[in-house]
Design a protein around this motif. Sequence first.
Motif, PDB file in Angstrom:
ATOM      1  N   GLY A  15       0.854  -1.257   0.019  1.00 15.63           N
ATOM      2  CA  GLY A  15       0.031   0.049   0.102  1.00 15.63           C
ATOM      3  C   GLY A  15       0.926   1.406   0.218  1.00 15.63           C
ATOM      4  O   GLY A  15       0.559   2.283  -0.590  1.00 15.63           O
ATOM      5  N   ARG A  45      -6.194  -1.065  10.120  1.00 17.17           N
ATOM      6  CA  ARG A  45      -6.758  -1.666  11.345  1.00 17.17           C
ATOM      7  C   ARG A  45      -6.524  -0.794  12.613  1.00 17.17           C
ATOM      8  O   ARG A  45      -7.307  -0.541  13.311  1.00 17.17           O
ATOM      9  CB  ARG A  45      -5.990  -2.847  11.512  1.00 17.17           C
ATOM     10  CG  ARG A  45      -6.400  -4.298  11.296  1.00 17.17           C
ATOM     11  CD  ARG A  45      -5.380  -5.076  11.684  1.00 17.17           C
ATOM     12  NE  ARG A  45      -4.106  -5.117  11.260  1.00 17.17           N
ATOM     13  CZ  ARG A  45      -3.344  -6.094  10.732  1.00 17.17           C
ATOM     14  NH1 ARG A  45      -3.673  -7.367  10.828  1.00 17.17           N
ATOM     15  NH2 ARG A  45      -1.950  -5.865  10.244  1.00 17.17           N
ATOM     16  N   ASN A 104      -3.398 -10.283  -3.529  1.00 18.09           N
ATOM     17  CA  ASN A 104      -3.680 -11.050  -2.435  1.00 18.09           C
ATOM     18  C   ASN A 104      -3.553 -12.535  -3.228  1.00 18.09           C
ATOM     19  O   ASN A 104      -4.917 -12.857  -3.478  1.00 18.09           O
ATOM     20  CB  ASN A 104      -4.750 -10.853  -1.691  1.00 18.09           C
ATOM     21  CG  ASN A 104      -4.930 -11.702  -0.405  1.00 18.09           C
ATOM     22  OD1 ASN A 104      -4.514 -12.795  -0.621  1.00 18.09           O
ATOM     23  ND2 ASN A 104      -5.705 -11.244   0.476  1.00 18.09           N
ATOM     24  N   LYS A 105      -2.511 -13.187  -3.409  1.00 21.74           N
ATOM     25  CA  LYS A 105      -2.746 -14.568  -4.366  1.00 21.74           C
ATOM     26  C   LYS A 105      -3.634 -15.654  -3.524  1.00 21.74           C
ATOM     27  O   LYS A 105      -4.191 -16.421  -3.996  1.00 21.74           O
ATOM     28  CB  LYS A 105      -1.261 -15.019  -4.308  1.00 21.74           C
ATOM     29  CG  LYS A 105      -0.566 -15.494  -3.265  1.00 21.74           C
ATOM     30  CD  LYS A 105       0.586 -14.927  -2.808  1.00 21.74           C
ATOM     31  CE  LYS A 105       0.845 -13.540  -2.966  1.00 21.74           C
ATOM     32  NZ  LYS A 105       2.026 -13.086  -2.208  1.00 21.74           N
ATOM     33  N   ALA A 301       8.516  -9.197  -5.585  1.00 24.84           N
ATOM     34  CA  ALA A 301       8.176  -8.748  -4.332  1.00 24.84           C
ATOM     35  C   ALA A 301       8.733  -7.535  -4.208  1.00 24.84           C
ATOM     36  O   ALA A 301       9.556  -6.793  -4.955  1.00 24.84           O
ATOM     37  CB  ALA A 301       8.296  -9.797  -3.183  1.00 24.84           C
ATOM     38  N   THR A 306       5.881  -4.272  -6.697  1.00 25.15           N
ATOM     39  CA  THR A 306       4.658  -4.817  -6.452  1.00 25.15           C
ATOM     40  C   THR A 306       3.534  -3.703  -6.610  1.00 25.15           C
ATOM     41  O   THR A 306       2.464  -3.934  -7.359  1.00 25.15           O
ATOM     42  CB  THR A 306       4.288  -5.454  -5.170  1.00 25.15           C
ATOM     43  OG1 THR A 306       5.432  -6.278  -4.613  1.00 25.15           O
ATOM     44  CG2 THR A 306       2.837  -6.196  -5.148  1.00 25.15           C
TER      45      THR A 306
END
Length: 429
Positions: A15, A45, A104-105, A301, A306
Amino acid sequence: MKVVNVALLGIGNVGTGVYRILTENAADIKHREGLDIRIKKILVRNMNKKRDLEIDKNLYTEDFEDIINDDEIDIVAEFMGGVDPARDYIVKSLQKGKTVVTANKEVLAKHWPDFEQAAKGTGAGLYFEASVAGGIPIIRALTESLQANNIDSIMGIINGTTNYILTEMSEKDASYDDVLKEAQRQGLAEPDPANDVEGYDAAYKLSILASLAFHSRVHVENIFVEGITKINAQDITWAKELGYTIKLLAIGKKNGTVIEARVHPALIKQTHPLASVRGAYNAIFLHGHALGNFMLYGKGAGEMPTASAIVSDIIYASHITEHKFSTFENTYKKPSAITFNTDWASEYFIHLKVKDKPGVLSKISGLFGNNGVSIASMMQKQTEDDVTGIVPLVFITHETSELSMKKAIEQIKEIGDVVEVASLLRVID
Ligand SMILES: NC(=O)c1ccc[n+]([C@@H]2O[C@H](COP(=O)([O-])OP(=O)(O)OC[C@H]3O[C@@H](n4cnc5c(N)ncnc54)[C@H](OP(=O)(O)O)[C@@H]3O)[C@@H](O)[C@H]2O)c1
């Protein structure tokens, strides 16, 4: 200029990179793409967590309802990770007609049919370039550039953590445990590394890749998975002497209506293009009937690689008026026309520890022969174990079936003078 409002679900590693590109490159994106992409909300969160980026506090929310009920949000970009609540948030976004872009694999490999059904229902788009091999544009290559081909094989190094571990073991003669600890210290491996080192992460990615390549749903349950936890420095040294390097490979093959899909460590010839993929890099090597061999290589990655794939999906989706979906029936059922092969043919590298006594070798050779396993070469290696009267024998076999090999090994284990089957690894030419 077209205005596109985006919500970010998560602002961790991925993000943060997405936020950076969308803000720092906003002028370039406007100029080159004619798109004014605005970040409207960011779900986290904990809104009070200290973060590296200076972000307007009003963008944050801890409540997904703020996103789903905001009719101005066009695209929901998910990089929270895990299945729950990501699955629910993705389905709800698609049902509301919001296009979803995800890295999200795991959630995609497990719940793709739900997502596709929800997207088709409202005409929303579903994009997931970042879910396989991070920044490498393999999804778009498969869906937009290779349609002319019948792809019969796809083979990849698609987990950077395990490739880093195996590369360090090979180049520094280090043990698995030491390299894993160092990888964890550097943030290249998770505190709980099971998902990577046991091969599950690569299996989720292979499920997505093989489904697209073979135009048939390849569920994770149809993939054989073996990780790298048993690889030892000794095998890596011997493999090198024989002209091989050891890699965790994700392999998919299609022959007519038969598909095989497997993730396991393998010896691969040092001359193979995948053998030179070092460290945390990824590569995908495939064969199409028209194109022949083809390889994509890059960073699998990391924050910016990403994010490169995510932003590319956001831009791509923003231009599309009619989104496309899978070329195959995307359901939870095994495709009825397909058989999944579990008895593939392979050469093998076998390391046995045996008592140094006459007759042991002939018993072993006899059992290989009885099971149709033909030996290509055999080496009796010297190690410090020799003083204990236990010697290592290393065999390379000719191509043989997986089941024949398993049977032979079960019987060889019963020979009293065979102390241990220390390694059994597949060999890929
Ligand atoms: N890292 C990579 O290089 C990479 C590469 C390719 C794909 N991916 C995939 O990208 C996804 C994210 O990876 P990451 O490394 O960026 O993860 P991360 O650093 O752990 O970040 C996760 C973010 O999601 C938020 N989040 C998590 N659960 C949440 C919940 N229940 N409700 C609201 N927010 C929640 C977190 O909020 P807080 O900040 O408040 O904790 C955090 O901002 C994963 O699916 C991963 O497999 C990662």
